[in-house]
Design an enzyme around this catalytic site. Sequence first.
Site, PDB file in Angstrom:
ATOM      1  CE  LYS A  22      -1.736   1.563   3.938  1.00 16.32           C
ATOM      2  NZ  LYS A  22      -1.605   3.020   4.216  1.00 16.32           N
ATOM      3  NE  ARG A 123       8.797  12.416  12.695  1.00 12.41           N
ATOM      4  CZ  ARG A 123       9.246  11.382  13.377  1.00 12.41           C
ATOM      5  NH1 ARG A 123       9.053  11.325  14.670  1.00 12.41           N
ATOM      6  NH2 ARG A 123       9.867  10.404  12.784  1.00 12.41           N
ATOM      7  CG  ASP A 308       2.971   0.928   9.802  1.00 15.64           C
ATOM      8  OD1 ASP A 308       2.557   1.694  10.690  1.00 15.64           O
ATOM      9  OD2 ASP A 308       3.069   1.280   8.609  1.00 15.64           O
TER      10      ASP A 308
END
Length: 422
Positions: A22, A123, A308
Amino acid sequence: MDSIIVTGNGPLNGQIPIAGAKNACLTLMPATLLSEEPLTLTNAPRLSDIKTMTTLLQSLGAEVSQLQDGRVLALSSHRLDNHVADYDIVRKMRASILVLGPMLARHGHAVVSLPGGCAIGARPVDLHLKALQALGAVLELKEGYVHASAPQGLRGAAVEFPFVSVGATENALMAATLARGTTVLKNAAREPEIVDLAHCLRRMGAEIEGEGTQTITIQGVDQLGGATHPVVADRIELGTYMLAPAICGGEVELIGGRIDLVGAFCEKLDAAGISVSETAKGLKVNRKNGRVRAVDVVTSPFPGFPTDLQAQMMALMCTAEGVSVLEERIFENRFMHAPELMRMGARIEVHGGTATVTGVEHLKGAPVMATDLRASVSLILAGLAAEGETIVNRVYHLDRGYERVEEKLSNVGAKIERISGQ
């Protein structure tokens, strides 16, 4: 809203195909804005985020077609008639900011909404803008939009990121391909998605060296051409499904998986007592002997342990033997899945960016709520190993990053189904 019901059903066995990444595809798609010629992406994942990027590119005038049941994306930006990336689209996905560099580089101007809820000093956006300014862009923030211009074109420069940022590296890399002269990106991100983007851009005619290291050098060219490029395998989906037999037992082969994409993750699995071996088609994973051992995890930029995969790893540690400490150094507030795992009987203490997990022998099925994409799948993994039924609510996050989760897990023996919301 849809829910997913998972019932613990013992070991898993079989094969799971790994989709294209992705995060790589969302970066490759804006690269079409750099050229008048067609860009074709193969091995594309079929996800809601890909649809969002498609909508954004089409709003700018690009043509995007899905071929072969969505596995191939045919893109063309030969005629762009809009240079404004509207808030209503950009707010849905932070990766939308990646259209800024390519539009600015090719057309000399762009107006892009700041991602939803993001101030200019935050950020993720700040480093993008500073990198483009170093390349000669003139930026102005007005009413939530970045107005960018480079009337004389972008020029090569030395850009040193104060800390590693994948998105800022990607935006600067794309913009630099059409800048005059040489650009050197220092303290650049090293993620496989960066390498994949560089390979695609090189196929389009860009001159790039050093991708995969902390220093990337780009020699600007006058124009880029078309190309056909396969999207790299999704290392986060790969790691997620590697954890399924680790949690449940059994043996699963991940088709298309590569160890070089998940090296640090594999080291932790080995320490926990999980076997990972290469096959002709990908990777095979099984639990070595008995109960998983507790291991400590510290997230860090690639090639370190991926943030992740932190939530999914926590699900595994919930039933490990011993005490594990998971330290999150990439994102704040990324332990929102911990209270939901505790509803299932997990023993977790969170203090700031550190979570301490004391393993229990069994989790218990319970109704839980997904708070984000990776939390969603961590709760599904926990449910696979829990006694009884687990109902994971608010799984709309899941479809942003995992295609056909129920089908892939059902095919290896999991008892899982989706219930459509009213």
